[in-house]
Scaffold this motif. Structure first.
Motif, mmCIF file in Angstrom:
data_model
loop_
_atom_site.group_PDB
_atom_site.id
_atom_site.type_symbol
_atom_site.label_atom_id
_atom_site.label_comp_id
_atom_site.label_asym_id
_atom_site.label_seq_id
_atom_site.Cartn_x
_atom_site.Cartn_y
_atom_site.Cartn_z
ATOM 1 N N VAL A 226 52.247 50.095 37.417
ATOM 2 C CA VAL A 226 51.293 49.343 36.583
ATOM 3 C C VAL A 226 50.571 50.267 35.608
ATOM 4 O O VAL A 226 50.449 49.974 34.418
ATOM 5 N N ILE B 253 32.535 51.815 35.737
ATOM 6 C CA ILE B 253 32.198 50.506 35.157
ATOM 7 C C ILE B 253 32.063 49.435 36.223
ATOM 8 O O ILE B 253 32.892 49.365 37.125
ATOM 9 N N ALA C 71 54.021 45.774 35.019
ATOM 10 C CA ALA C 71 54.947 46.628 35.756
ATOM 11 C C ALA C 71 56.394 46.181 35.602
ATOM 12 O O ALA C 71 57.298 46.818 36.132
ATOM 13 N N GLY D 181 47.739 39.170 31.542
ATOM 14 C CA GLY D 181 47.314 39.394 32.918
ATOM 15 C C GLY D 181 48.345 38.699 33.791
ATOM 16 O O GLY D 181 49.308 38.115 33.266
ATOM 17 N N ARG D 182 48.134 38.747 35.095
ATOM 18 C CA ARG D 182 49.101 38.073 35.982
ATOM 19 C C ARG D 182 48.564 36.749 36.504
ATOM 20 O O ARG D 182 49.329 35.820 36.772
ATOM 21 N N ASN D 183 47.263 36.661 36.663
ATOM 22 C CA ASN D 183 46.672 35.471 37.289
ATOM 23 C C ASN D 183 46.428 34.376 36.247
ATOM 24 O O ASN D 183 45.606 34.545 35.338
ATOM 25 N N SER E 155 33.037 46.410 36.506
ATOM 26 C CA SER E 155 33.903 45.387 35.896
ATOM 27 C C SER E 155 34.447 44.407 36.920
ATOM 28 O O SER E 155 35.080 43.425 36.564
ATOM 29 N N SER F 118 41.206 57.540 32.521
ATOM 30 C CA SER F 118 40.016 57.568 33.371
ATOM 31 C C SER F 118 39.572 59.017 33.496
ATOM 32 O O SER F 118 40.406 59.936 33.450
HETATM 33 N N1 LIG Z 1 36.223 50.014 36.340
HETATM 34 C C1 LIG Z 1 36.201 51.326 36.211
HETATM 35 O O1 LIG Z 1 35.280 52.028 36.654
HETATM 36 C C2 LIG Z 1 37.333 52.020 35.473
HETATM 37 C C3 LIG Z 1 37.183 53.365 35.171
HETATM 38 C C4 LIG Z 1 38.196 54.010 34.492
HETATM 39 C C5 LIG Z 1 39.338 53.332 34.134
HETATM 40 N N2 LIG Z 1 39.490 52.018 34.474
HETATM 41 C C6 LIG Z 1 40.714 51.366 34.031
HETATM 42 O O2 LIG Z 1 40.353 50.366 33.135
HETATM 43 C C7 LIG Z 1 41.358 49.355 33.046
HETATM 44 C C8 LIG Z 1 40.722 47.981 33.123
HETATM 45 O O3 LIG Z 1 40.014 47.900 34.324
HETATM 46 P P1 LIG Z 1 38.719 47.020 34.538
HETATM 47 O O4 LIG Z 1 37.719 47.900 35.154
HETATM 48 O O5 LIG Z 1 38.364 46.232 33.325
HETATM 49 O O6 LIG Z 1 39.277 46.095 35.726
HETATM 50 P P2 LIG Z 1 39.652 44.554 35.881
HETATM 51 O O7 LIG Z 1 38.489 43.708 35.551
HETATM 52 O O8 LIG Z 1 40.253 44.463 37.231
HETATM 53 O O9 LIG Z 1 40.755 44.315 34.759
HETATM 54 C C9 LIG Z 1 42.084 44.683 34.934
HETATM 55 C C10 LIG Z 1 42.926 43.803 34.036
HETATM 56 O O10 LIG Z 1 44.283 44.225 34.156
HETATM 57 C C11 LIG Z 1 45.052 43.115 34.580
HETATM 58 N N3 LIG Z 1 46.182 43.596 35.374
HETATM 59 C C12 LIG Z 1 46.155 44.286 36.538
HETATM 60 N N4 LIG Z 1 47.406 44.521 36.946
HETATM 61 C C13 LIG Z 1 48.235 43.987 36.016
HETATM 62 C C14 LIG Z 1 49.634 43.899 35.860
HETATM 63 N N5 LIG Z 1 50.492 44.395 36.779
HETATM 64 N N6 LIG Z 1 50.135 43.266 34.773
HETATM 65 C C15 LIG Z 1 49.303 42.734 33.841
HETATM 66 N N7 LIG Z 1 47.983 42.776 33.925
HETATM 67 C C16 LIG Z 1 47.446 43.392 35.006
HETATM 68 C C17 LIG Z 1 44.112 42.214 35.341
HETATM 69 O O11 LIG Z 1 44.554 40.876 35.427
HETATM 70 P P3 LIG Z 1 45.416 40.354 36.720
HETATM 71 O O12 LIG Z 1 44.804 40.975 37.924
HETATM 72 O O13 LIG Z 1 45.317 38.866 36.642
HETATM 73 O O14 LIG Z 1 46.800 40.814 36.471
HETATM 74 C C18 LIG Z 1 42.886 42.329 34.437
HETATM 75 O O15 LIG Z 1 43.031 41.525 33.301
HETATM 76 C C19 LIG Z 1 42.342 49.701 34.153
HETATM 77 O O16 LIG Z 1 43.445 50.382 33.569
HETATM 78 C C20 LIG Z 1 41.552 50.632 35.049
HETATM 79 O O17 LIG Z 1 42.381 51.523 35.748
HETATM 80 C C21 LIG Z 1 38.508 51.343 35.121
#
Ligand SMILES: NC(=O)c1ccc[n+]([C@@H]2O[C@H](COP(=O)([O-])OP(=O)(O)OC[C@H]3O[C@@H](n4cnc5c(N)ncnc54)[C@H](OP(=O)(O)O)[C@@H]3O)[C@@H](O)[C@H]2O)c1
Length: 247
Positions: free
Chosen positions: A110, A183, A62, A37-39, A185, A137
């Motif tokens: 990304v 989700i 990225a 992750g980044r944070n 999330s 997605s």
């Molecule tokens: N939530 C939904 O409804 C949904 C539906 C379909 C698909 N998705 C996809 O599911 C995946 C995970 O999402 P989530 O819902 O679990 O969201 P999330 O809780 O925001 O998790 C995203 C993760 O990706 C990391 N991340 C984001 N940008 C990054 C970067 N440039 N480099 C490295 N790490 C990065 C974040 O950490 P940092 O921010 O610290 O970098 C975090 O660990 C994503 O690809 C999202 O597009 C989500």
């Protein structure tokens, strides 16, 4: 002894959401996981929650130099990788007419470029029967407003799932995608005000055939299935969406 004892797994975007839920499921079953992750604060919190079988690496999906450094780190730490979950992703909402070049480039960098080069740079470390899972997605086959750039990036990933599955097949490596939606999330709260996120989630739950949102644990089970159990499945996309894309 856990089901995945001795297995090494890399999860990009493993510090929150269903990346973290997947890491938790695997650690609970004995696997060693490396999350990114980044944070730094979120990474440290996730590592503390996951315990001694987890390592958290700051790496921007990225950034090509970051991905190359990640591959070096993974090689030193694990040597061989049994499963790679290229999951890091960001959301971005804007009407088509107002989508800026900056937003478009960020989403593509990304969500599309990142997974592509993550798989490319880590592929040499994948075990012969290794599994790769990409996060797409349901929006990649739907025409939804406000999501044109995000959906295009996820559609690119759908294509990559097939192409990379074909190219890695000679090594016995399977490449599949998980397609979740919607989700709770925390991802929405990162790209819009809290009240708008709550309204959006309520609307998505009301529109879903199962009348609720997906949970990170449900997506994690599908990811682990694709990564380890679906041994005659490659190039596929598994929807975990309450039937939303089908019914
Ligand atoms: N939530 C939904 O409804 C949904 C539906 C379909 C698909 N998705 C996809 O599911 C995946 C995970 O999402 P989530 O819902 O679990 O969201 P999330 O809780 O925001 O998790 C995203 C993760 O990706 C990391 N991340 C984001 N940008 C990054 C970067 N440039 N480099 C490295 N790490 C990065 C974040 O950490 P940092 O921010 O610290 O970098 C975090 O660990 C994503 O690809 C999202 O597009 C989500």
């Amino acid at each position: 002894m856990g089901k995945y004892e001795g297995r090494n797994v890399v999860i990009t975007g493993g510090s929150s959401g269903f990346g973290l839920a997947t890491a938790q499921l695997l650690v609970d079953e004995g696997a060693r996981v490396l999350i990114t992750g980044r944070n730094r604060t979120a990474l440290d919190a996730a590592r503390d929650r996951l315990g001694g079988n987890a390592v958290a690496v700051r790496s921007d999906a990225a950034s090509l130099p970051d991905i190359e450094a990640l591959a070096d780190r993974v090689k030193t730490r694990f040597g061989t990788v049994d499963a790679l979950f290229a999951n890091a992703g960001v959301n971005g909402f804007a009407p088509f007419e107002e989508t800026s070049e900056e937003l478009f480039d960020q989403l593509m960098a990304v969500n599309a470029k990142g997974p592509y080069f993550t798989v490319q740079k880590l592929a040499p470390l994948l075990a012969e029967d290794g599994g790769v899972v990409l996060t797409t997605s349901v929006v990649n086959v739907l025409g939804l407003p406000m999501l044109s750039a995000y959906a295009a990036g996820k559609a690119a990933l759908r294509s990559m799932t097939r192409s990379l599955a074909r190219e890695l097949l000679p090594r016995g490596i399977r490449v599949n995608a998980v397609s979740p939606d919607p989700i709770d999330s925390g991802i929405l709260e990162k790209s819009m005000p809290r009240q708008a996120a709550e309204q959006t989630k309520a609307q998505m739950a009301a529109d879903n055939p199962m009348l609720r949102l997906d949970t990170p644990a449900e997506v994690a089970r599908a990811v682990v299935f694709l990564a380890f159990e679906a041994t005659f499945t490659t190039g596929a996309e598994l929807a975990v969406d309450g039937g939303g894309s089908q019914l």
